[in-house]
Design a protein around this motif. Structure first.
Motif, mmCIF file in Angstrom:
data_model
loop_
_atom_site.group_PDB
_atom_site.id
_atom_site.type_symbol
_atom_site.label_atom_id
_atom_site.label_comp_id
_atom_site.label_asym_id
_atom_site.label_seq_id
_atom_site.Cartn_x
_atom_site.Cartn_y
_atom_site.Cartn_z
ATOM 1 N N ASP A 1 0.834 -1.191 0.000
ATOM 2 C CA ASP A 1 0.000 0.000 0.000
ATOM 3 C C ASP A 1 0.875 1.250 0.000
ATOM 4 O O ASP A 1 1.618 1.487 0.939
ATOM 5 N N SER A 2 0.784 2.031 -1.075
ATOM 6 C CA SER A 2 1.519 3.291 -1.161
ATOM 7 C C SER A 2 0.554 4.470 -1.244
ATOM 8 O O SER A 2 0.790 5.441 -1.946
ATOM 9 N N ALA A 3 -0.536 4.374 -0.503
ATOM 10 C CA ALA A 3 -1.513 5.455 -0.468
ATOM 11 C C ALA A 3 -1.057 6.533 0.523
ATOM 12 O O ALA A 3 -0.171 6.312 1.344
ATOM 13 N N VAL A 4 -1.684 7.690 0.449
ATOM 14 C CA VAL A 4 -1.333 8.823 1.298
ATOM 15 C C VAL A 4 -1.395 8.443 2.771
ATOM 16 O O VAL A 4 -0.489 8.758 3.538
ATOM 17 N N GLU A 5 -2.453 7.760 3.189
ATOM 18 C CA GLU A 5 -2.609 7.456 4.609
ATOM 19 C C GLU A 5 -1.611 6.422 5.130
ATOM 20 O O GLU A 5 -1.488 6.233 6.333
ATOM 21 N N ASN A 6 -0.862 5.757 4.250
ATOM 22 C CA ASN A 6 0.164 4.820 4.686
ATOM 23 C C ASN A 6 1.565 5.437 4.586
ATOM 24 O O ASN A 6 2.554 4.756 4.786
ATOM 25 N N GLY A 7 1.652 6.712 4.300
ATOM 26 C CA GLY A 7 2.945 7.373 4.165
ATOM 27 C C GLY A 7 3.241 8.285 5.330
ATOM 28 O O GLY A 7 2.348 8.768 6.018
ATOM 29 N N GLN A 8 4.533 8.500 5.567
ATOM 30 C CA GLN A 8 4.977 9.430 6.590
ATOM 31 C C GLN A 8 6.364 9.925 6.229
ATOM 32 O O GLN A 8 7.080 9.278 5.474
ATOM 33 N N THR A 9 6.719 11.093 6.753
ATOM 34 C CA THR A 9 8.096 11.558 6.610
ATOM 35 C C THR A 9 8.888 11.032 7.795
ATOM 36 O O THR A 9 8.400 11.005 8.921
ATOM 37 N N ALA A 10 10.112 10.576 7.520
ATOM 38 C CA ALA A 10 10.934 9.984 8.569
ATOM 39 C C ALA A 10 12.401 10.285 8.300
ATOM 40 O O ALA A 10 12.852 10.246 7.162
ATOM 41 N N CYS A 11 13.126 10.575 9.380
ATOM 42 C CA CYS A 11 14.568 10.698 9.233
ATOM 43 C C CYS A 11 15.134 9.288 9.073
ATOM 44 O O CYS A 11 14.459 8.299 9.354
ATOM 45 N N ALA A 12 16.365 9.182 8.614
ATOM 46 C CA ALA A 12 16.963 7.869 8.367
ATOM 47 C C ALA A 12 17.024 7.033 9.641
ATOM 48 O O ALA A 12 16.780 5.825 9.615
ATOM 49 N N SER A 13 17.302 7.654 10.773
ATOM 50 C CA SER A 13 17.387 6.917 12.043
ATOM 51 C C SER A 13 16.053 6.301 12.428
ATOM 52 O O SER A 13 15.970 5.129 12.805
ATOM 53 N N TYR A 14 14.983 7.094 12.359
ATOM 54 C CA TYR A 14 13.656 6.591 12.705
ATOM 55 C C TYR A 14 13.227 5.498 11.739
ATOM 56 O O TYR A 14 12.664 4.478 12.148
ATOM 57 N N ASN A 15 13.516 5.678 10.465
ATOM 58 C CA ASN A 15 13.131 4.695 9.463
ATOM 59 C C ASN A 15 13.764 3.334 9.760
ATOM 60 O O ASN A 15 13.123 2.298 9.622
ATOM 61 N N LEU A 16 15.016 3.330 10.203
ATOM 62 C CA LEU A 16 15.684 2.073 10.556
ATOM 63 C C LEU A 16 15.248 1.566 11.930
ATOM 64 O O LEU A 16 15.045 0.370 12.127
ATOM 65 N N LEU A 17 15.100 2.467 12.879
ATOM 66 C CA LEU A 17 14.761 2.101 14.246
ATOM 67 C C LEU A 17 13.423 1.384 14.343
ATOM 68 O O LEU A 17 13.289 0.381 15.048
ATOM 69 N N LYS A 18 12.436 1.851 13.618
ATOM 70 C CA LYS A 18 11.095 1.270 13.739
ATOM 71 C C LYS A 18 11.006 -0.155 13.207
ATOM 72 O O LYS A 18 10.043 -0.859 13.477
ATOM 73 N N GLU A 19 12.034 -0.596 12.472
ATOM 74 C CA GLU A 19 12.055 -1.964 11.954
ATOM 75 C C GLU A 19 12.713 -2.949 12.919
ATOM 76 O O GLU A 19 12.677 -4.150 12.691
ATOM 77 N N LEU A 20 13.306 -2.444 13.993
ATOM 78 C CA LEU A 20 13.975 -3.320 14.946
ATOM 79 C C LEU A 20 12.954 -4.083 15.792
ATOM 80 O O LEU A 20 11.826 -3.613 15.987
ATOM 81 N N PRO A 21 13.334 -5.262 16.316
ATOM 82 C CA PRO A 21 12.406 -6.031 17.154
ATOM 83 C C PRO A 21 11.952 -5.228 18.374
ATOM 84 O O PRO A 21 12.739 -4.517 18.998
ATOM 85 N N GLY A 22 10.687 -5.345 18.688
ATOM 86 C CA GLY A 22 10.127 -4.660 19.851
ATOM 87 C C GLY A 22 9.447 -3.340 19.539
ATOM 88 O O GLY A 22 8.674 -2.837 20.338
ATOM 89 N N TRP A 23 9.717 -2.758 18.385
ATOM 90 C CA TRP A 23 9.090 -1.496 17.987
ATOM 91 C C TRP A 23 7.822 -1.795 17.206
ATOM 92 O O TRP A 23 7.797 -2.675 16.351
ATOM 93 N N THR A 24 6.771 -1.035 17.494
ATOM 94 C CA THR A 24 5.504 -1.182 16.777
ATOM 95 C C THR A 24 5.010 0.202 16.378
ATOM 96 O O THR A 24 5.026 1.126 17.201
ATOM 97 N N VAL A 25 4.576 0.326 15.147
ATOM 98 C CA VAL A 25 3.979 1.577 14.680
ATOM 99 C C VAL A 25 2.620 1.232 14.081
ATOM 100 O O VAL A 25 2.508 0.380 13.203
ATOM 101 N N ARG A 26 1.591 1.879 14.603
ATOM 102 C CA ARG A 26 0.229 1.668 14.098
ATOM 103 C C ARG A 26 -0.365 3.021 13.720
ATOM 104 O O ARG A 26 0.007 4.047 14.272
ATOM 105 N N LYS A 27 -1.308 2.978 12.833
ATOM 106 C CA LYS A 27 -1.991 4.223 12.480
ATOM 107 C C LYS A 27 -3.445 4.136 12.906
ATOM 108 O O LYS A 27 -4.064 3.076 12.826
ATOM 109 N N HIS A 28 -3.947 5.249 13.408
ATOM 110 C CA HIS A 28 -5.336 5.354 13.838
ATOM 111 C C HIS A 28 -5.988 6.430 12.989
ATOM 112 O O HIS A 28 -5.526 7.569 12.968
ATOM 113 N N ARG A 29 -7.032 6.073 12.317
ATOM 114 C CA ARG A 29 -7.691 7.012 11.404
ATOM 115 C C ARG A 29 -8.719 7.861 12.126
ATOM 116 O O ARG A 29 -9.439 7.392 12.979
ATOM 117 N N ASP A 30 -8.747 9.087 11.726
ATOM 118 C CA ASP A 30 -9.737 10.034 12.218
ATOM 119 C C ASP A 30 -10.776 10.184 11.119
ATOM 120 O O ASP A 30 -10.427 10.568 9.995
#
Length: 120
Positions: free
Chosen positions: A50-79
């Motif tokens: 899914d490459s739709a607008v609601e699945n995109g975010q701006t991220a620095c290189a550190s955050y982009n790598l960090l969120k893929e490490l074990p134990g990190w979870t990123v979820r989106k909540h729609r308004d």
């Protein structure tokens, strides 16, 4: 019409994401800004396709790598009032939870810097 199943964000979608996120990294306490921010999929493309607008975010290189490490979870909540501007819920390996709404739209009375990036 934009194909939301392509790996890279369509240029129109990319501009929309950068404008919505005020070209600021969505990671809490990160004040990284600029054109070198990466466009990232909240739900990994390998799982969502899914490459739709609601699945995109701006991220620095550190955050982009960090969120893929074990134990990190990123979820989106729609308004329902803002379907293309999800609030992100970031859960760290220690269990701490951050809720990161998109920055406010530019205009009178709004700030360009998200609240978590302001240093006092």
């Amino acid at each position: 019409a934009v194909d939301t199943h392509r790996r890279r964000f369509h240029p129109v979608v990319a501009r929309w994401i950068r404008a919505r996120d005020a070209n600021v990294c969505r990671m809490p306490a990160c004040d990284h800004t600029g054109d070198d921010l990466q466009l990232d999929h909240v739900d990994p493309y390998s799982q969502s396709h899914d490459s739709a607008v609601e699945n995109g975010q701006t991220a620095c290189a550190s955050y982009n790598l960090l969120k893929e490490l074990p134990g990190w979870t990123v979820r989106k909540h729609r308004d329902p009032d803002h379907p293309h501007s999800p609030t992100l819920e970031i859960i760290t390996p220690t269990g701490r939870t951050y809720h990161c709404p998109p920055p406010p739209a530019f205009g009178p009375g709004t700030r360009r810097t998200p609240p978590w990036a302001i240093r006092q």
